[in-house]
Scaffold this active site. Structure first.
Site, PDB file in Angstrom:
ATOM      1  N   THR A 163       0.845  -1.191   0.000  1.00 13.65           N
ATOM      2  CA  THR A 163       0.000   0.000   0.000  1.00 13.65           C
ATOM      3  C   THR A 163       0.881   1.241   0.000  1.00 13.65           C
ATOM      4  O   THR A 163       1.870   1.310   0.734  1.00 13.65           O
ATOM      5  CB  THR A 163      -0.941   0.025   1.216  1.00 13.65           C
ATOM      6  OG1 THR A 163      -1.874  -1.053   1.103  1.00 13.65           O
ATOM      7  CG2 THR A 163      -1.723   1.330   1.287  1.00 13.65           C
ATOM      8  N   PHE A 183       1.147   5.086   0.881  1.00 12.36           N
ATOM      9  CA  PHE A 183       0.587   6.127   1.744  1.00 12.36           C
ATOM     10  C   PHE A 183       1.174   7.469   1.345  1.00 12.36           C
ATOM     11  O   PHE A 183       2.342   7.560   0.963  1.00 12.36           O
ATOM     12  CB  PHE A 183       0.916   5.850   3.208  1.00 12.36           C
ATOM     13  CG  PHE A 183       0.228   4.639   3.780  1.00 12.36           C
ATOM     14  CD1 PHE A 183      -0.935   4.771   4.524  1.00 12.36           C
ATOM     15  CD2 PHE A 183       0.737   3.369   3.571  1.00 12.36           C
ATOM     16  CE1 PHE A 183      -1.578   3.654   5.050  1.00 12.36           C
ATOM     17  CE2 PHE A 183       0.113   2.252   4.092  1.00 12.36           C
ATOM     18  CZ  PHE A 183      -1.052   2.392   4.827  1.00 12.36           C
TER      19      PHE A 183
END
Length: 374
Positions: free
Chosen positions: A279, A281
């Protein structure tokens, strides 16, 4: 007349086209000089519409009319880009309202993340700012943006994209709604675990809680079981809920760290189907700053709802030798079937090529915004 003769005729015409093209560009240089002296904008939309209508009227059939329209759209686009380059050389591009800084480190800075203790956002924050960061957490992404707006936080850490489940739509919409800017990013590997209260057996489970994207990322594993799936705003919320209720029929999909925080047992790991699941960010602030060593620029813009509009916008990256790394679109609220485009490309706001491209995009797009350089 044979094919060879016809090709010679085409070559002769092409030579004339090249010569006339170069002559036109020389004239465009003088046009740019006049615009620099008078302060006029490079892009004159009405003038170009009139020009295209006129040259199309000189053709003798529909096929040529369409072709000439496309050809002159390109010629005028190239003329504009030449003029933008000349503006840059003459120092007439203007300054971007962003300040370059050496680093984001500030002992007084406070960081907010969405979720609870044990959230992946917290892990991303620690990797970027360090374990001793002054931080707090909130329930929603919007709460995080509001915390910056009201001054209770200087930075926020938000997930914007997962390598398996794709973009987080809400984050893109919040970037438009709030006057925040991306100043950094952190990518972390995601390894989801199935967590339960100590002593839970797989056959006991009836309900699984997690964030919608985590459920999606674990779809193959979950398809093997007849469990009810319930979405929560954050994985750590799911772990906390299971721990607080102490029900062996409930389980959470979250990180192993979240399991340790809430005293849960790891029943299976990993449960997400991709071994390379990560992921990305972003770190945002309401300050118009960028690190001097930043290498990526993010922007968003709207365009006219007509053929060729997006192509003309993207051509600014080509003519300035900029590498576009990502493009996404989101619906524009209140305008059915019209979209706002989000683009990432390599570069730094101090680079002349970046300034040149942004000048052209700003003049020709609708509501273009620089979202950050990081």
């Amino acid at each position: 007349m044979d094919l060879g003769d016809l090709r010679k005729q085409i070559d002769s015409v092409d030579e004339q086209i090249v010569s006339l093209y170069e002559e036109r560009m020389d004239i465009c240089k003088h046009v740019a000089e006049v615009k620099i002296e008078t302060g006029k904008k490079v892009f004159d939309r009405e003038r170009e519409k009139e020009k295209i209508a006129r040259v199309k009227s000189l053709t003798h059939n529909d096929f040529n009319r369409t072709g000439i329209g496309e050809l002159f759209e390109q010629i005028m686009s190239m003329s504009r880009k030449l003029q933008y380059q000349l503006l840059a050389e003459k120092g007439s591009m203007g300054r971007l309202p962003f300040i370059g800084v050496d680093s984001l480190e500030d002992d007084r800075g406070r960081v907010v993340f969405q979720g609870a203790e044990g959230a992946y956002s917290q892990a991303a924050m620690h990797q970027y700012f360090g374990e001793e960061v002054n931080s707090f957490h909130v329930d929603t992404f919007r709460d995080a943006c509001c915390a910056i707006e009201e001054g209770s936080a200087d930075f926020a850490v938000l997930p914007i994209e997962n390598s398996t489940a794709g973009i987080v739509n809400e984050i893109y919409d919040l970037l438009v709604e709030f006057e925040n800017y991306i100043v950094g990013e952190q990518i972390i590997r995601i390894e989801h675990c199935l967590l339960g209260v100590p002593g839970t057996r797989m056959e006991d489970i009836r309900t699984v809680f997690s964030h919608p994207q985590s459920l999606m990322q674990s779809a193959r594993f979950l398809a093997e079981h007849d469990w009810k799936q319930i979405s929560l705003p954050n994985n750590a919320f799911a772990a906390r809920k299971v721990a607080q209720e102490g029900d062996c029929t409930q389980a959470a999909i979250a990180s192993e760290y979240a399991g340790k925080v809430y005293g849960l047992e790891v029943l299976k790991k990993p449960v997400n189907q991709s071994e390379t699941n990560s992921t990305r960010f972003i770190i945002i602030t309401n300050q118009k700053i960028f690190r001097k060593d930043a290498k990526k620029v993010s922007i968003c813009f709207e365009i006219a709802h007509e053929s060729g509009s997006l192509y003309h916008m993207l051509s600014h990256f080509i003519y300035n030798n900029l590498n576009m790394t990502k493009i996404e679109s989101r619906p524009i609220e209140g305008r059915n079937w019209e979209y706002r485009f989000f683009v990432d490309f390599d570069g730094n706001l101090a680079d002349s090529a970046v300034k040149n491209a942004l000048r052209g995009l700003r003049d020709e797009a609708q509501n273009m915004r620089i979202l950050g350089n990081y």
